[in-house]
Design a protein around this motif. Structure first.
Motif: not given
Length: 815
Positions: A298-299, A564-567, A572-573
Motif C-alpha cells: 500500500s506504500l 513501522a505500525h505508524r506507516l 493506500p497508493g
C-alpha cells in the motif's frame, strides 16, 4: 599456412631456448599451461615478500611467457603433471595486469617501455600492477647480465595491453590452445550457488526469501523488450505478459521496475530506470505501472540515486587519485610528504564516496525493516549505482549474502545479469576512456568496510574480497567481459539477428552452429580452482555460527517493529520520494500524476493522494533506527563485532570519519616500496615517526626501571634510537611506522624486544638462512656509506643481509 608454420617454428625455438620439455615443464620446475611458451628466464632471482607472505626475500627463478610473469621458488615442490592447470601461481602476475616496468640500477631508475634502451644492467626489477600490487625482484650477483637485461626487455615488450586486439591475443595465449578449450568445455559450474540465468533460479530465490505475489516472466527471452535486461525478470502476478510488454516503452532502455529481494518483514526491494516523460500514458498502462511499483503493498518509496550518489566520472577521478597516492612510482620524483598524506587521501574523495554509498544503503535497509512497503531504487539508466545500493542493502540485511556462495549469487544477480556495463567500465579494450569507472571496486570497498566492522557476521573473508578485486583486472572471465546478458549469449551461442515488422529484432540460432573457434571459451570468475591453489582458497571462508533465523513472512502481515505500525496511517497508493535523508511528495515523481488534466490522474490522485501529514510516519521510522541502532555501535564495544541480536536487523555501519578507513591489504600492499624512495629524509632532520618510536622506547625503559627497583636498567638518554634499516627492510614488520632496531654489535641477539612488538598481529621480521651479507646496495634498497656510524644520520640506508653481492671485490660488511 605460412604464418602457422612460422609460429610453430618460433614456438619450438623458444621452448628449446628456455629448457621446456615436451611435458610442459621446464628444468626449473615451472609448469606451463597447454600451449604456453617461455620467452625468457633468469636464474638466481630474489622476490621481495610482502608482510602477509612473511616478509624477507625468496630465492628462485624468474620466467616471462606470452601470458604471465612467473616466479618459481627454489624450494617449491615438484609440480604434478596430472593436476588441473592453474592460470596463475601464488607468485605470478598476468601480463595484462602489469602497468609499469621499472629497472633499478646502482644509482638510477628507468621506466622501461617497448622502445626503451637500457644503458645499465638492472639490479632490481619492479613491476607496478593495475590491481595496486608492486612486485620487486632482485638479481643476484651470479645472475648473468644478459639474462637480467633480456628478461627486463621481454616483459616490457610483451605486457603492453593497450593496443586494439591485444586482449584477444592475451586470451588466446592463456585459453586458446586445443587442450585448454577441451578442459574448459568439461568444467562444471558451482552447483551450490545461484546463477540466475534460468527461470528455476529466480523461482528458487523467490522461495528462499518467502516472496509471494510475484512471478518470473520470460517476456524478454529474446531481448526484444530490453537489450540490457536479462531473459527472466520478476514482476507481480497480477500483471500479465501481454500487459507487461506495454510498460517497457515508459522507461529508459526499457528497464522496467523489477523485483530484487524481499525482507523477512514483508517489504520488497525493486530497481528501475527513469521514466520516459514524453510517452503518452494510457489508462491501462497507468494501472499496470502502479501494480508493478506497489507490488501488492500500500506504500511505495522511490529512492532517487542521481542527485546524491557520485557519478561514474567522479568515481574514476577519485580512484585515479587514490592509485597515485597509494601506489607511488619510484621512476618519478613526485611524492606526497608524510605530514600531508592524510589530507591528500581525503582530497581524493574516495572515502567520501564509500561513506555516501553506505549511508544511502543504510537508509534503504532501515525502510525495508519497517515492512508493508516497496522501496524502488531509481537511476537514469539503472546500471551503476542501483547495483551498488541494492547489493549493499542485501549484504546488510540478509545473512545468506554474507556467505561466499550467497555473495557470489548476489553479484551474479545484481551486477552480471542486471546489465552492469563491466566491459565499458573496466575498459579492457581502451575503446573509450569516458566510460571507464571502477564502480564495482567501489562496491567491494563498501563491503570491506562492513566486513571490518562486523567480521563475525561474515563467512567470506578479506582474502576473498581481495581475490575478487584482483580478478576484476584480469580480462579472462565472461563475468566481466560483457555489458549485459545479451552480449554474453551472443558470444557463447554465436547469435545473429533478423528484423521483421511483426516480431521486431530477433536472435537467430542457426542449426548446428557453434561459437567462433578462434575465440577461446571464457570461464566465469567464480571458478576459483582455475585461478588459485587450494591453499589460497582455504582462506576465502571462515567458520560462522549459524544464527537462529526466524521464518520469513510470506504475506508481510506480521511486524515486530513498533515504529513501522505508524506507516499504516498512510493512505493506500501513497508514493514518497526519499532524497537527502528526508521524504517529500514530489508532483513530478510519477508522470501520470503530474497534473496532466486527465481523469485518470485525478482519480489516481484522489485514491492515493500523498498528503503531507503522512510524512512524519516515515520520518519517525528513520529517526527511530538512528536512535536505536547507530549509538549502539558508538557506545558498546562489542556491537561492531557481533552486530544486532536479530539476524535480519541490518548491519548499520559506523560512518564517522575514523570509522571509514583505507582498505590496507588492497591499496597499501605496494605502497612501502614507493615510500622508501619517494620520501627521503635529510641527514639533519629526524623523522616524526622515529621521534615517536624513540619516546615509546623511553617510556618502556622507565616502566622497566619502575617495575624492577633492584635491577639497574640503563636509561638511553643520549639520543633517539637509530633507524639503521630503510623502509623496505621494515616491510617485514608490515609497517614503516616503527623501524626495527639493530643490535649494537655483531651479536645477533637482542636484549629488548623491538618496537614492532607493539603490533601483536604482525609477525616479526625474520632473516632467511643461507643468505650471505653483502655490501652491494641498489638505488631502491639502500647504498653503503662510509659515514654510517655517525649518530646524526638516522635514515641513511644500511646494508641488507639479503641484498645482492657485487661482482667486483669490495669492502665486506665486517670491515
Amino acid at each position: 599456412m605460412t604464418q602457422d608454420f612460422i609460429f610453430c617454428f618460433e614456438k619450438e625455438r623458444m621452448l628449446s631456448h628456455s629448457g621446456v620439455n615436451a611435458r610442459g615443464r621446464d628444468m626449473f620446475g615451472l609448469r606451463c599451461l597447454p600451449g604456453e611458451c617461455v620467452l625468457q628466464s633468469a636464474v638466481l632471482v630474489r622476490k621481495k615478500l610482502t608482510a602477509k607472505e612473511g616478509g624477507g626475500w625468496l630465492s628462485g627463478t624468474l620466467f616471462c611467457t606470452h601470458f604471465r610473469v612467473a616466479f618459481v621458488p627454489q624450494d617449491s615442490p615438484k609440480p604434478d603433471d596430472n593436476a588441473d592447470p592453474v592460470l596463475l601461481g601464488d607468485h605470478d602476475v598476468a601480463l595484462a595486469s602489469i602497468e609499469k616496468v621499472v629497472a633499478v640500477g646502482p644509482s638510477r631508475t628507468k621506466l622501461v617501455t617497448a622502445s626503451s634502451s637500457l644503458k645499465f644492467t638492472p639490479e632490481e626489477l619492479v613491476l607496478y600492477c593495475r590491481d595496486l600490487r608492486v612486485l620487486c625482484f632482485l638479481f643476484d650477483r651470479l645472475t648473468p647480465d644478459t639474462q637480467a637485461v633480456e628478461i627486463t626487455y621481454t616483459i616490457a615488450k610483451t605486457y603492453q595491453p593497450l593496443k586494439p586486439g591485444t586482449v584477444l591475443s592475451f586470451q588466446n595465449a592463456a585459453l586458446g590452445s586445443v587442450e585448454m578449450k577441451q578442459f574448459l568445455s568439461n568444467r562444471r559450474r558451482d552447483s551450490h550457488m545461484n546463477w540466475f540465468d534460468s527461470s528455476s533460479d529466480w523461482e528458487q530465490e523467490l522461495e528462499r526469501t518467502g516472496a509471494c505475489g510475484w512471478r518470473v516472466s520470460s517476456v524478454n527471452d529474446r531481448f526484444e523488450m530490453s537489450t540490457s535486461l536479462p531473459k527472466f525478470n520478476v514482476v507481480p502476478q497480477k500483471v500479465l505478459d501481454t500487459e507487461l510488454k506495454k510498460t517497457f516503452a515508459h522507461f529508459n532502455e526499457g528497464r522496467i521496475p523489477r523485483w530484487c529481494w524481499r525482507h523477512p518483514r514483508g517489504s520488497d526491494l525493486l530497481r528501475m530506470a527513469s521514466f520516459q516523460n514524453n510517452i503518452y500514458h494510457e489508462k491501462d498502462d497507468i494501472r499496470n505501472l502502479e501494480l508493478i511499483l506497489f507490488g501488492g503493498q500500500s506504500l511505495c518509496v522511490v529512492v532517487e540515486l542521481g542527485d546524491e550518489m557520485p557519478s561514474p566520472t567522479d568515481i574514476q577521478l577519485a580512484h585515479t587519485r587514490l592509485r597515485a597516492l597509494c601506489l607511488g612510482d619510484i621512476s618519478t620524483s613526485v611524492s606526497v610528504p608524510d605530514d600531508k598524506w592524510l589530507s591528500t587521501l581525503e582530497s581524493t574523495h574516495w572515502l567520501d564516496y564509500t561513506r555516501c554509498c553506505l549511508r544511502k544503503a543504510t537508509e534503504v535497509a532501515c525502510l525495508l525493516s519497517g515492512g508493508h512497503l516497496t522501496v524502488v531504487l531509481q537511476e537514469a539508466e539503472d546500471r551503476d549505482m542501483t547495483c551498488v545500493v541494492s547489493s549493499l542493502v542485501q549484504v546488510m540485511c540478509d545473512p545468506h549474502c554474507r556467505t561466499r556462495v550467497g555473495f557470489q549469487g548476489l553479484v551474479q544477480k545484481e551486477w552480471v545479469m542486471a546489465g552492469h556495463r563491466f566491459l565499458s567500465r573496466i575498459n579492457y579494450h581502451r575503446d573509450s576512456d569516458k566510460e571507464e569507472a571502477p564502480v564495482f571496486l567501489l562496491f567491494l570497498d563498501c563491503v570491506w568496510q562492513l566486513w571490518v566492522q562486523y567480521p563475525c557476521r561474515f563467512q567470506l573473508t578479506g582474502d576473498f574480497l581481495l581475490a575478487l578485486h584482483d580478478s576484476f583486472h584480469l580480462p579472462l572471465f565472461s563475468s566481466f567481459l560483457a555489458n549485459c546478458h545479451r552480449e554474453r549469449c551472443k558470444r557463447s551461442q554465436n547469435l545473429s539477428q533478423s528484423y521483421t515488422p511483426v516480431n521486431g529484432w530477433r536472435d537467430l540460432v542457426p542449426r548446428g552452429s557453434f561459437p567462433d573457434p578462434s575465440d577461446p571459451p571464457l570461464p566465469p570468475v567464480w571458478d576459483w580452482a582455475l585461478q588459485y591453489s587450494s591453499q589460497r582458497r582455504e582462506h576465502f571462508t571462515q567458520p560462522v555460527p549459524p544464527p537462529t533465523l526466524p521464518q520469513p513472512l510470506l504475506n508481510g502481515n506480521l511486524n515486530t517493529n513498533p515504529e513501522a505500525h505508524r506507516l499504516s496511517d498512510s493512505a493506500p497508493g501513497s508514493v514518497f520520494l526519499l532524497s537527502r535523508g528526508s521524504f517529500s511528495c514530489s508532483t513530478n515523481l510519477l508522470p501520470w500524476r503530474s497534473g496532466g488534466g486527465s481523469g485518470v490522474y485525478r482519480k489516481s490522485h484522489r485514491r492515493g493522494g500523498s498528503s503531507s501529514e503522512n510524512l512524519p510516519g516515515l520520518e519517525r521510522l528513520l529517526k527511530a533506527w538512528a536512535l536505536t541502532e547507530l549509538p549502539q555501535g558508538h557506545t558498546t564495544t562489542t556491537a561492531g563485532l557481533q552486530g544486532p541480536l536479530d539476524p535480519y536487523e541490518p548491519l548499520l555501519p559506523l560512518l564517522l570519519g575514523p570509522c571509514v578507513g583505507v582498505w590496507r591489504d588492497c591499496y597499501l600492499r605496494g605502497a612501502l616500496h614507493a615510500q622508501a624512495f619517494s620520501h627521503p629524509i635529510s641527514l639533519s632532520t629526524q623523522h616524526p615517526v622515529e621521534q615517536l618510536a624513540w619516546e615509546v622506547q623511553q617510556l618502556r625503559d622507565k616502566l622497566a626501571l619502575a617495575s624492577s627497583p633492584t635491577k639497574t636498567v640503563p636509561a638511553k638518554t643520549q639520543e633517539p634510537r637509530r633507524a639503521d634499516s630503510n623502509l623496505n627492510q621494515n616491510t617485514n614488520n608490515s609497517t614503516f611506522l616503527f623501524p626495527a632496531s639493530r643490535p649494537p654489535g655483531p651479536v645477533a641477539s637482542r636484549t629488548t624486544p623491538p618496537i614492532s612488538n607493539l603490533q601483536p598481529r604482525v609477525p616479526p621480521a625474520r632473516s632467511r638462512p643461507g643468505h650471505r651479507d653483502s655490501s652491494k646496495h641498489t638505488f631502491l634498497f639502500g647504498h653503503p656509506s662510509s659515514s654510517e656510524s655517525r649518530p646524526d644520520q638516522r635514515y641513511l640506508p644500511t646494508p641488507n643481509n639479503n641484498a645482492k653481492l657485487p661482482k667486483s671485490n669490495g669492502p665486506s660488511l665486517g670491515s
